[in-house]
Design an enzyme around this catalytic site. Structure first.
Site, PDB file in Angstrom:
ATOM      1  N   ASP A  74      -6.365   0.858   0.542  1.00  0.00           N
ATOM      2  CA  ASP A  74      -6.539   1.158   1.956  1.00  0.00           C
ATOM      3  C   ASP A  74      -7.935   0.681   2.364  1.00  0.00           C
ATOM      4  OD1 ASP A  74      -8.311   3.021   0.942  1.00  0.00           O
ATOM      5  OD2 ASP A  74      -7.451   4.733   2.001  1.00  0.00           O
ATOM      6  N   LYS A 115       0.833  -1.199   0.000  1.00  0.00           N
ATOM      7  CA  LYS A 115       0.000   0.000   0.000  1.00  0.00           C
ATOM      8  C   LYS A 115       0.867   1.248   0.000  1.00  0.00           C
ATOM      9  CE  LYS A 115      -2.019   1.610   3.705  1.00  0.00           C
ATOM     10  NZ  LYS A 115      -2.920   1.791   4.878  1.00  0.00           N
TER      11      LYS A 115
END
Length: 239
Positions: free
Chosen positions: A151, A133
């Site tokens: 996310d 991420k």
């Protein structure tokens, strides 16, 4: 209103078309969508993204000037006194663990990459405290290398939109990446994250004030009355 919830399971072709339509409408809805973390260079973006875990972008942005005013480079931050770093990032929570991550991350950049942030996913994820991420945030926003940032908002919306049933972030990333041209991945991430922060909340989504409601299988999870839904809309991300 007829919505995607009224339709049978879509074919692969119709799923792709619907997904891309949703993204186009979100792009029109949020023309200013971007990374909401402030940064001046790849190193700053890498650090503030690591710091953003379990806190808000607004809080990270507030400590950024002091942090980089004192420690503007990986070499400077790697040599920073631990107590000083903890004091600066204390307001963000989990400051001891985050200080440890910054010290190790900065040292690794100095030792392995001559103090430069590498522009490759395979290299970024080897750095302390950096997962896919964070790596995709840095690649997409500092290096213009397309990446999907999964996310909590992105994952929630991808499932609500019926694009995937996966819950593992890596599997979500690959599943959604297959629906969109690679060039669109970074902005797609911004569109979904902005929508998740402003309308499609985890609890009580503003369904009646949603610009993509007609294509959403999850329409009705939140209030569908336009007046009630409008009260849930935020003009900016989570404070």
């Amino acid at each position: 209103m007829t919505t995607a919830a009224d339709d049978p399971a879509p074919s692969r072709t119709s799923l792709v078309r619907r997904a891309r339509k949703i993204d186009r409408v979100l792009a029109e809805t949020y023309p200013d969508a971007r990374c909401e973390l402030d940064f001046d260079d790849p190193f700053q973006l890498l650090v503030v993204t690591v710091l953003s875990a379990q806190t808000t972008d607004k809080r990270v942005n507030a400590v950024r000037p002091v942090l980089f005013g004192a420690y503007p480079t990986p070499a400077a931050m790697a040599a920073a006194p631990r107590d000083d770093l903890e004091r600066i990032i204390g307001p963000l929570g989990f400051f001891r663990a985050k200080t440890e991550s910054l010290l190790k991350l900065s040292a690794a950049l100095v030792e392995r990459y001559d103090g430069q942030v590498p522009p490759r996913l395979d290299d970024l994820v080897t750095l302390p405290g950096v997962g896919r991420k964070t790596a995709n945030v840095v690649l997409g926003n500092a290096f213009d290398v397309p990446g999907i940032t999964v996310d909590t908002h992105f994952g929630r919306l991808a499932r609500r939109f019926g694009w995937t049933e996966e819950t593992d972030p890596v599997k979500v990333e690959h599943a959604i990446g297959a629906l969109f041209p690679r060039r669109d991945w970074t902005m797609l991430s911004h569109h979904l994250i902005w929508h998740g922060r402003r309308r499609c909340h985890a609890r009580n989504p503003a369904c009646g004030a949603c610009p993509v409601a007609r294509w959403c299988p999850a329409y009705g999870e939140g209030p569908t009355d336009p007046v009630a839904a409008a009260k849930l809309v935020r003009t900016e991300g989570r404070a």
